[in-house]
Design a protein around this motif. Structure first.
Motif, mmCIF file in Angstrom:
data_model
loop_
_atom_site.group_PDB
_atom_site.id
_atom_site.type_symbol
_atom_site.label_atom_id
_atom_site.label_comp_id
_atom_site.label_asym_id
_atom_site.label_seq_id
_atom_site.Cartn_x
_atom_site.Cartn_y
_atom_site.Cartn_z
ATOM 1 N N GLU A 17 0.837 -1.208 0.000
ATOM 2 C CA GLU A 17 0.000 0.000 0.000
ATOM 3 C C GLU A 17 0.871 1.257 0.000
ATOM 4 N N ASP A 18 1.948 1.232 0.778
ATOM 5 C CA ASP A 18 2.874 2.371 0.786
ATOM 6 C C ASP A 18 3.417 2.639 -0.606
ATOM 7 N N TYR A 20 2.065 1.902 -3.501
ATOM 8 C CA TYR A 20 1.010 2.454 -4.343
ATOM 9 C C TYR A 20 0.737 3.924 -4.016
ATOM 10 N N GLN A 21 1.044 4.324 -2.790
ATOM 11 C CA GLN A 21 0.869 5.719 -2.381
ATOM 12 C C GLN A 21 2.130 6.552 -2.610
ATOM 13 N N ARG A 23 5.125 5.974 -1.267
ATOM 14 C CA ARG A 23 6.040 5.963 -0.113
ATOM 15 C C ARG A 23 6.950 4.742 -0.239
#
Length: 99
Positions: A17-18, A20-21, A23
């Motif tokens: 998720e990081d 994809y964001q 990060r």
């Protein structure tokens, strides 16, 4: 079996998720960068543009900032990563679709 049931998923899924964001400097995203080839081969969709070069060094440097036991924690994280990789590889071997 869902991905969140695999060993090490508590580190890998937030790291995904990081990425994809955007990060790429979290523990989870650095772990994914370390094993991106294995994870991609097992069917995990990883945004390649966000990956860090030399993720092993980046992770160790990240851990040294806040931890006295950086080396042992680094090894524990790599063991968790290896467990996740082995489990997802096994899962993908016996299933045609992970999702």
């Amino acid at each position: 079996m869902e991905l969140n049931e695999l060993p090490g998923s508590e580190l890998i899924l937030p790291g995904l998720e990081d990425l994809y964001q955007g990060r790429n400097n979290t523990i989870g995203s650095l772990l994914i960068s370390i094993a991106s080839i294995r994870l991609t081969a097992a069917g995990l969709d990883i945004p390649q543009i966000s990956l860090v070069s030399e993720p092993e060094l980046a992770l160790y440097n990240y851990l040294q900032i806040d931890r006295d036991d950086a080396y042992s924690y680094y090894n524990a994280l790599l063991n968790s990563l290896n467990s996740f990789c082995a489990a997802i590889e096994l899962k993908s071997k016996y299933q045609t679709c992970i999702y």
